[in-house]
Scaffold this motif. Sequence first.
Motif, PDB file in Angstrom:
ATOM      1  N   MET A  27       0.845  -1.188   0.000  1.00 31.17           N
ATOM      2  CA  MET A  27       0.000   0.000   0.000  1.00 31.17           C
ATOM      3  C   MET A  27       0.881   1.238   0.000  1.00 31.17           C
ATOM      4  O   MET A  27       1.823   1.326   0.765  1.00 31.17           O
ATOM      5  N   SER A  28       0.559   2.205  -0.879  1.00 30.88           N
ATOM      6  CA  SER A  28       1.328   3.437  -0.893  1.00 30.88           C
ATOM      7  C   SER A  28       0.507   4.557  -0.293  1.00 30.88           C
ATOM      8  O   SER A  28      -0.710   4.559  -0.384  1.00 30.88           O
ATOM      9  N   THR A  29       1.192   5.493   0.330  1.00 28.18           N
ATOM     10  CA  THR A  29       0.518   6.575   1.032  1.00 28.18           C
ATOM     11  C   THR A  29       1.092   7.909   0.581  1.00 28.18           C
ATOM     12  O   THR A  29       2.297   8.060   0.445  1.00 28.18           O
ATOM     13  N   THR A  30       0.214   8.888   0.346  1.00 35.39           N
ATOM     14  CA  THR A  30       0.670  10.195  -0.086  1.00 35.39           C
ATOM     15  C   THR A  30       0.791  11.131   1.095  1.00 35.39           C
ATOM     16  O   THR A  30       0.265  10.889   2.177  1.00 35.39           O
ATOM     17  N   SER A  31       1.445  12.231   0.847  1.00 36.35           N
ATOM     18  CA  SER A  31       1.527  13.285   1.850  1.00 36.35           C
ATOM     19  C   SER A  31       0.145  13.869   2.088  1.00 36.35           C
ATOM     20  O   SER A  31      -0.721  13.851   1.213  1.00 36.35           O
ATOM     21  N   SER A  32      -0.063  14.411   3.274  1.00 36.41           N
ATOM     22  CA  SER A  32      -1.363  15.004   3.586  1.00 36.41           C
ATOM     23  C   SER A  32      -1.480  16.441   3.112  1.00 36.41           C
ATOM     24  O   SER A  32      -2.522  17.063   3.259  1.00 36.41           O
ATOM     25  N   SER A  33      -0.436  16.996   2.545  1.00 36.26           N
ATOM     26  CA  SER A  33      -0.501  18.385   2.102  1.00 36.26           C
ATOM     27  C   SER A  33      -1.352  18.504   0.854  1.00 36.26           C
ATOM     28  O   SER A  33      -1.313  17.655  -0.030  1.00 36.26           O
ATOM     29  N   PRO A  34      -2.179  19.532   0.727  1.00 31.16           N
ATOM     30  CA  PRO A  34      -3.111  19.668  -0.395  1.00 31.16           C
ATOM     31  C   PRO A  34      -2.424  20.102  -1.668  1.00 31.16           C
ATOM     32  O   PRO A  34      -1.346  20.710  -1.649  1.00 31.16           O
ATOM     33  N   ALA A  35      -3.077  19.773  -2.801  1.00 30.60           N
ATOM     34  CA  ALA A  35      -2.549  20.204  -4.086  1.00 30.60           C
ATOM     35  C   ALA A  35      -2.730  21.699  -4.250  1.00 30.60           C
ATOM     36  O   ALA A  35      -1.901  22.387  -4.830  1.00 30.60           O
ATOM     37  N   GLY A  36      -3.853  22.231  -3.746  1.00 32.05           N
ATOM     38  CA  GLY A  36      -4.100  23.664  -3.787  1.00 32.05           C
ATOM     39  C   GLY A  36      -3.502  24.325  -2.568  1.00 32.05           C
ATOM     40  O   GLY A  36      -2.574  23.827  -1.941  1.00 32.05           O
ATOM     41  N   THR A  37      -4.025  25.465  -2.223  1.00 31.53           N
ATOM     42  CA  THR A  37      -3.527  26.185  -1.067  1.00 31.53           C
ATOM     43  C   THR A  37      -4.597  26.243   0.007  1.00 31.53           C
ATOM     44  O   THR A  37      -5.788  26.037  -0.250  1.00 31.53           O
ATOM     45  N   GLU A  38      -4.161  26.531   1.221  1.00 30.08           N
ATOM     46  CA  GLU A  38      -5.119  26.693   2.310  1.00 30.08           C
ATOM     47  C   GLU A  38      -6.075  27.835   2.020  1.00 30.08           C
ATOM     48  O   GLU A  38      -7.241  27.793   2.421  1.00 30.08           O
ATOM     49  N   SER A  39      -5.600  28.828   1.319  1.00 35.26           N
ATOM     50  CA  SER A  39      -6.487  29.960   1.003  1.00 35.26           C
ATOM     51  C   SER A  39      -7.604  29.537   0.056  1.00 35.26           C
ATOM     52  O   SER A  39      -8.736  30.036   0.152  1.00 35.26           O
ATOM     53  N   GLU A  40      -7.310  28.610  -0.879  1.00 31.70           N
ATOM     54  CA  GLU A  40      -8.367  28.106  -1.766  1.00 31.70           C
ATOM     55  C   GLU A  40      -9.420  27.350  -0.970  1.00 31.70           C
ATOM     56  O   GLU A  40     -10.628  27.496  -1.204  1.00 31.70           O
TER      57      GLU A  40
ATOM     58  N   VAL B  29      -7.878  16.285  -1.019  1.00 33.17           N
ATOM     59  CA  VAL B  29      -7.693  17.477  -1.841  1.00 33.17           C
ATOM     60  C   VAL B  29      -6.549  17.334  -2.835  1.00 33.17           C
ATOM     61  O   VAL B  29      -6.367  18.185  -3.706  1.00 33.17           O
ATOM     62  N   ARG B  30      -5.768  16.268  -2.717  1.00 29.98           N
ATOM     63  CA  ARG B  30      -4.714  15.991  -3.709  1.00 29.98           C
ATOM     64  C   ARG B  30      -5.294  15.150  -4.849  1.00 29.98           C
ATOM     65  O   ARG B  30      -6.015  14.192  -4.617  1.00 29.98           O
ATOM     66  N   ASP B  31      -4.944  15.487  -6.066  1.00 30.62           N
ATOM     67  CA  ASP B  31      -5.464  14.754  -7.219  1.00 30.62           C
ATOM     68  C   ASP B  31      -4.960  13.325  -7.281  1.00 30.62           C
ATOM     69  O   ASP B  31      -5.579  12.477  -7.921  1.00 30.62           O
ATOM     70  N   ASP B  32      -3.813  13.020  -6.643  1.00 34.67           N
ATOM     71  CA  ASP B  32      -3.282  11.664  -6.732  1.00 34.67           C
ATOM     72  C   ASP B  32      -3.768  10.755  -5.611  1.00 34.67           C
ATOM     73  O   ASP B  32      -3.396   9.594  -5.547  1.00 34.67           O
ATOM     74  N   VAL B  33      -4.619  11.271  -4.727  1.00 36.02           N
ATOM     75  CA  VAL B  33      -5.185  10.449  -3.660  1.00 36.02           C
ATOM     76  C   VAL B  33      -6.355   9.640  -4.211  1.00 36.02           C
ATOM     77  O   VAL B  33      -7.196  10.145  -4.955  1.00 36.02           O
ATOM     78  N   GLU B  34      -6.403   8.368  -3.841  1.00 34.53           N
ATOM     79  CA  GLU B  34      -7.480   7.486  -4.310  1.00 34.53           C
ATOM     80  C   GLU B  34      -8.402   7.021  -3.187  1.00 34.53           C
ATOM     81  O   GLU B  34      -9.512   6.570  -3.443  1.00 34.53           O
ATOM     82  N   VAL B  35      -7.948   7.094  -1.947  1.00 34.00           N
ATOM     83  CA  VAL B  35      -8.748   6.668  -0.798  1.00 34.00           C
ATOM     84  C   VAL B  35      -8.657   7.745   0.280  1.00 34.00           C
ATOM     85  O   VAL B  35      -7.569   8.021   0.799  1.00 34.00           O
TER      86      VAL B  35
END
Length: 497
Positions: free
Chosen positions: A1-14, A336-342
């Motif tokens: 299983m691979s896991t991505t960072s929790s940081s969003p693709a956009g910004t907190e302001s968005e 909020v990241r486009d590469d997240v699947e779950v």
Amino acid sequence: MSTTSSSPAGTESEEARVVDAAPKQLLIGGKWRPATGDRTYEVEDPSTGRALCSVADATPSDGLAALAAAHEAQASWAKHPPRERGEILRRAYELIQQRHEDLALLMTLEMGKPLPEARGEVTYASEFFRWFAEEAVRIGGDYAVAPSGSGRFLVTQQPVGPTLLITPWNFPMAMGTRKIGPAIAAGCTSVIKPAHQTPLSMLALAEILQEAGLPDGVLNVVTAVGAGSVMEPMIRDGRARKLSFTGSTSVGRKLIEQSAEQVLNVSMELGGNAPFLVFADADLDVAVDGAMQAKMRNIGEACTAANRFYVHEDVAEEFSRKLADRMGSLRIGRGVRDDVEVGPLIDATQLGKVDELVNDAVGRGAEVVVGGSVHGGEGYFYPPTVLKNVPLESRMTREEIFGPVAPISTFTDEQTAIDEANNTEYGLVAYVYTQDLHRALRVSEALESGMIGLNQGVVSNPAAPFGGVKASGLGREGGKVGIDEFLETKYIAIGGL
């Protein structure tokens, strides 16, 4: 299983921008207003467990005020030209398309589903408005000569009247448009109560309908933590003439009891326990693709989710391995990241339930192929899990999992598979994978289910009737019959001819 960072693709302001832009108050009689006593509650981001914002927390008196507004608007709305009712829905459809990305991000923030899925739901939700915009001008009737020849029969369809709509958190926009669309098309006013976990999508949708030209009082929105205390007085009031609910069977039963006092017309889209049958002659690659759709759509938090996998013993090992490989490779993270699947489950309660059901099955002898334990860190994450050799007495064979867990059991003959599939109080949807045409028809007809996915892992479509049998509900939503749930048939006997 691979896991991505929790940081969003956009910004907190968005993220802050789309949350700030959504209404936070009650919509009653066309006016946005606070709850009585300025009561509010916090909406949580399930990927972090932190508050996104606060919204109005309605009181029973607020609910009755909303019902009064719907009741007052009903007579004029029922006379509104069907073509214009349809045009309002069409304009709302177009506005949703224009704001597609913002609505998807808002949904991801409050519900947790990954952005690609949220985008898919926004599209799906808008299609209900487009479909029912077209159905508004197709409300029919009948005219016939009486069999005796001495009179005529005139049959018309009229709006059922003010309606109460209750929607769940798992599809916070689509479950709203699936009810609001036919209500508006039929000429019914409404009070809608979205799930307290996900009010923002519904509030944004209501604002869009206002912009599309929906008259004041036709749609009223009450948000509240205490759904029962707000809805029960409206149900028992007498001015509402219909209740449409999507949610658990246990709550649905209570609502039906409450509705009996006023003999309300009720539509109930309730729980599911979908069997997924894979026969020995199935194309396993197609079956695994379908299993990924039927199991992992919406993180498994769907009433249509495949809940019990029955696989012929000759292909069970290969199917389990292929499904585990696919599920184990999915990326987990903040949606909020486009590469997240779950994404995360909706809240701590649901996370605990999923973990409890897995532990119960493993304790009874099920084997973990992949996943099987709570994902660490903040938020309500559970890893995609495949269990094999799941004993039939396990709780998850009887209860909705509502999470990314695929329990696999085996069978040896067709009748056993059918019997096990039907061995539940539920009957919403079932999935069948076989390349034998005769078997496909036999099994589909034998399964006690309102919908069948035959070599297909997704059944939902605005143009098709959605609903189940047994404890999975009453009535149908969507399709040509969806508007019928909001119409009454009137027969006028004409004599003197």
